[in-house]
Design a protein around this motif. Structure first.
Motif, PDB file in Angstrom:
ATOM      1  N   THR A   1      19.839  42.037  86.375  1.00  0.00           N
ATOM      2  CA  THR A   1      20.710  42.541  85.318  1.00  0.00           C
ATOM      3  C   THR A   1      21.902  41.635  85.044  1.00  0.00           C
ATOM      4  N   ASP A   2      22.245  40.689  85.927  1.00  0.00           N
ATOM      5  CA  ASP A   2      23.389  39.829  85.663  1.00  0.00           C
ATOM      6  C   ASP A   2      22.955  38.663  84.781  1.00  0.00           C
ATOM      7  N   LEU A   3      23.908  38.059  84.093  1.00  0.00           N
ATOM      8  CA  LEU A   3      23.598  37.014  83.117  1.00  0.00           C
ATOM      9  C   LEU A   3      22.888  35.833  83.763  1.00  0.00           C
ATOM     10  N   ALA A   4      23.346  35.395  84.939  1.00  0.00           N
ATOM     11  CA  ALA A   4      22.702  34.260  85.603  1.00  0.00           C
ATOM     12  C   ALA A   4      21.241  34.578  85.905  1.00  0.00           C
ATOM     13  N   GLY A   5      20.976  35.785  86.363  1.00  0.00           N
ATOM     14  CA  GLY A   5      19.601  36.174  86.663  1.00  0.00           C
ATOM     15  C   GLY A   5      18.717  36.154  85.429  1.00  0.00           C
ATOM     16  N   ILE A   6      19.266  36.620  84.304  1.00  0.00           N
ATOM     17  CA  ILE A   6      18.507  36.617  83.052  1.00  0.00           C
ATOM     18  C   ILE A   6      18.209  35.185  82.611  1.00  0.00           C
ATOM     19  N   ILE A   7      19.216  34.319  82.682  1.00  0.00           N
ATOM     20  CA  ILE A   7      19.031  32.921  82.280  1.00  0.00           C
ATOM     21  C   ILE A   7      17.999  32.233  83.170  1.00  0.00           C
ATOM     22  N   LEU A   8      18.136  32.409  84.473  1.00  0.00           N
ATOM     23  CA  LEU A   8      17.217  31.750  85.401  1.00  0.00           C
ATOM     24  C   LEU A   8      15.790  32.269  85.255  1.00  0.00           C
ATOM     25  N   GLY A   9      15.657  33.502  84.791  1.00  0.00           N
ATOM     26  CA  GLY A   9      14.326  34.068  84.594  1.00  0.00           C
ATOM     27  C   GLY A   9      13.549  33.419  83.467  1.00  0.00           C
ATOM     28  N   VAL A  10      14.261  32.807  82.510  1.00  0.00           N
ATOM     29  CA  VAL A  10      13.586  32.167  81.367  1.00  0.00           C
ATOM     30  C   VAL A  10      13.829  30.663  81.336  1.00  0.00           C
TER      31      VAL A  10
ATOM     32  N   LYS B   1      18.738  24.315  77.455  1.00  0.00           N
ATOM     33  CA  LYS B   1      19.039  24.126  78.873  1.00  0.00           C
ATOM     34  C   LYS B   1      20.453  23.584  79.077  1.00  0.00           C
ATOM     35  N   LEU B   2      20.961  22.817  78.101  1.00  0.00           N
ATOM     36  CA  LEU B   2      22.347  22.358  78.187  1.00  0.00           C
ATOM     37  C   LEU B   2      23.303  23.551  78.188  1.00  0.00           C
ATOM     38  N   ILE B   3      23.012  24.533  77.335  1.00  0.00           N
ATOM     39  CA  ILE B   3      23.833  25.747  77.274  1.00  0.00           C
ATOM     40  C   ILE B   3      23.683  26.543  78.565  1.00  0.00           C
ATOM     41  N   ALA B   4      22.442  26.676  79.020  1.00  0.00           N
ATOM     42  CA  ALA B   4      22.185  27.423  80.251  1.00  0.00           C
ATOM     43  C   ALA B   4      22.927  26.808  81.430  1.00  0.00           C
ATOM     44  N   ASP B   5      22.870  25.489  81.558  1.00  0.00           N
ATOM     45  CA  ASP B   5      23.541  24.809  82.673  1.00  0.00           C
ATOM     46  C   ASP B   5      25.054  25.005  82.605  1.00  0.00           C
ATOM     47  N   TYR B   6      25.602  24.964  81.400  1.00  0.00           N
ATOM     48  CA  TYR B   6      27.047  25.165  81.272  1.00  0.00           C
ATOM     49  C   TYR B   6      27.440  26.583  81.690  1.00  0.00           C
ATOM     50  N   ILE B   7      26.679  27.570  81.214  1.00  0.00           N
ATOM     51  CA  ILE B   7      27.002  28.961  81.544  1.00  0.00           C
ATOM     52  C   ILE B   7      26.858  29.211  83.040  1.00  0.00           C
ATOM     53  N   LEU B   8      25.835  28.634  83.650  1.00  0.00           N
ATOM     54  CA  LEU B   8      25.623  28.836  85.078  1.00  0.00           C
ATOM     55  C   LEU B   8      26.776  28.252  85.900  1.00  0.00           C
ATOM     56  N   LYS B   9      27.367  27.175  85.404  1.00  0.00           N
ATOM     57  CA  LYS B   9      28.494  26.563  86.114  1.00  0.00           C
ATOM     58  C   LYS B   9      29.800  27.316  85.878  1.00  0.00           C
ATOM     59  N   HIS B  10      29.885  28.065  84.777  1.00  0.00           N
ATOM     60  CA  HIS B  10      31.140  28.757  84.418  1.00  0.00           C
ATOM     61  C   HIS B  10      30.880  30.242  84.180  1.00  0.00           C
ATOM     62  N   ASN B  11      30.061  30.821  85.040  1.00  0.00           N
ATOM     63  CA  ASN B  11      29.613  32.200  84.852  1.00  0.00           C
ATOM     64  C   ASN B  11      30.765  33.206  84.850  1.00  0.00           C
ATOM     65  N   ASP B  12      31.827  32.899  85.593  1.00  0.00           N
ATOM     66  CA  ASP B  12      32.906  33.873  85.745  1.00  0.00           C
ATOM     67  C   ASP B  12      33.890  33.869  84.577  1.00  0.00           C
ATOM     68  N   SER B  13      33.817  32.843  83.704  1.00  0.00           N
ATOM     69  CA  SER B  13      34.794  32.769  82.610  1.00  0.00           C
ATOM     70  C   SER B  13      34.147  32.677  81.233  1.00  0.00           C
TER      71      SER B  13
ATOM     72  N   THR C   1      14.390  32.628  91.115  1.00  0.00           N
ATOM     73  CA  THR C   1      14.998  31.518  91.837  1.00  0.00           C
ATOM     74  C   THR C   1      16.410  31.289  91.320  1.00  0.00           C
ATOM     75  N   ARG C   2      17.330  31.067  92.229  1.00  0.00           N
ATOM     76  CA  ARG C   2      18.733  30.825  91.873  1.00  0.00           C
ATOM     77  C   ARG C   2      19.206  29.481  92.398  1.00  0.00           C
ATOM     78  N   ASP C   3      18.264  28.578  92.650  1.00  0.00           N
ATOM     79  CA  ASP C   3      18.692  27.305  93.232  1.00  0.00           C
ATOM     80  C   ASP C   3      19.497  26.458  92.268  1.00  0.00           C
ATOM     81  N   ARG C   4      19.429  26.744  90.956  1.00  0.00           N
ATOM     82  CA  ARG C   4      20.275  26.013  90.007  1.00  0.00           C
ATOM     83  C   ARG C   4      21.743  26.389  90.175  1.00  0.00           C
ATOM     84  N   LEU C   5      22.009  27.514  90.809  1.00  0.00           N
ATOM     85  CA  LEU C   5      23.385  27.868  91.125  1.00  0.00           C
ATOM     86  C   LEU C   5      23.886  27.066  92.328  1.00  0.00           C
ATOM     87  N   LEU C   6      22.953  26.595  93.147  1.00  0.00           N
ATOM     88  CA  LEU C   6      23.312  25.820  94.326  1.00  0.00           C
ATOM     89  C   LEU C   6      23.409  24.333  94.001  1.00  0.00           C
TER      90      LEU C   6
END
Length: 299
Positions: free
Chosen positions: A5-14, A23-35, A233-238
């Protein structure tokens, strides 16, 4: 089953099915998920070096009608259960304890998300196919190759005939010898691989049932499989540069082995035989292995 249900999980699912610009947008959001909820769609486009049209398309891909709906969902999530929100990567100046806590929170959520979307019916079908198969072949490439070998080893420990070739060429040769009485398990987080596609095509021609365990159930490998088990998978957060985490795949393969042990006639007896014949490191075998306790043959 519920989806993340969280945004990162939704993004990583697709993620694997996004276009390069998305993917440029996805990578940016994953790096700045809290803001991210403090920015406009135009600001996101500028910072991700793409266009507002691409941002709009990306938002629809995630299942939202528009950016306003996405921001509203984010605010609701923050006001609700904090456990559902992805943790933010600490800065490089963060302490070791902060990094450890982030790693723990990330992989815990990955495993929870995977457990939430697993189909008991699909897992049960895989267990049944392994139990009745003459040989269960487990294949993977890249990081998944060593996991395939580990899985096959565990199946063998449980008293089942299983093999995992050490190269893709060897896997291709094995696939050519499979029959309808065998079973093929394919491990691939990306769900894309020409080498695995060729292996699966050979197995399909032989009538071998195929199960795919993957993070991408919408691509070429999924179309070739009889059973598709989706993991998160959430390894893009790592790390955005290196794909190395296989924990969700490990969870599913270990779950399968665990269930098989419940159905095994005598896993304990089989393991004792394994220890008896293959435990070369046992102290009682050490001297014989080194030759120090053997007497020279008489002439």
């Amino acid at each position: 089953m519920a989806s993340p249900t969280d945004l990162a999980g939704i993004i990583l699912g697709v993620y694997y099915n996004l276009s390069p610009s998305e993917k440029l947008i996805a990578d940016y959001i994953l790096k700045h998920n809290d803001s991210i909820d403090t920015l406009s769609a135009k600001e996101i486009a500028e910072r991700a070096k793409t266009s507002t049209a691409t941002v709009s398309r990306f938002i629809r891909t995630l299942g939202f009608k528009n950016y306003a709906e996405l921001k509203f969902s984010l605010s609701q999530s923050k006001d609700g259960d904090e456990a559902k929100n992805s943790p933010s990567l600490p800065s490089k100046k963060g302490s070791l304890e902060d990094l450890m806590d982030f790693m723990h929170a990330t992989i815990t959520q990955e495993l929870n998300d995977t457990a939430d979307i697993l189909s008991a019916k699909d897992i049960a079908q895989i267990v049944r196919l392994i139990l009745k198969a003459d040989i269960t072949a487990v294949v993977g490439v890249g990081n998944s190759l060593t996991l395939a070998q580990s899985t096959a080893f565990k199946l063998t420990q449980a008293g089942l005939r299983s093999v995992a070739p050490s190269t893709s060429d060897a896997s291709n040769l094995l696939a050519l010898s499979l029959t309808s009485y065998d079973f093929l398990i394919v491990l691939s987080l990306s769900g894309r691989s020409r080498r695995l596609s060729a292996i699966m095509d050979a197995a399909r021609d032989a009538g071998t049932p195929i199960a795919l365990i993957t993070g991408n159930d919408q691509d070429e490998l999924a179309k070739r499989a009889d059973i598709v088990v989706k993991v998160t998978t959430r390894d893009r957060l790592l790390s955005t540069e290196v794909r190395y985490s296989q924990l969700s795949l490990v969870y599913v393969t270990d779950l399968i082995v665990f269930l098989l042990l419940q159905y095994s006639n005598s896993p304990g007896d089989h393991m004792r035989l394994f220890d008896q014949y293959l435990d070369f490191d046992h102290p009682s075998n050490a001297q014989t292995e080194e030759g120090s306790s053997e007497k020279p043959a008489s002439s």
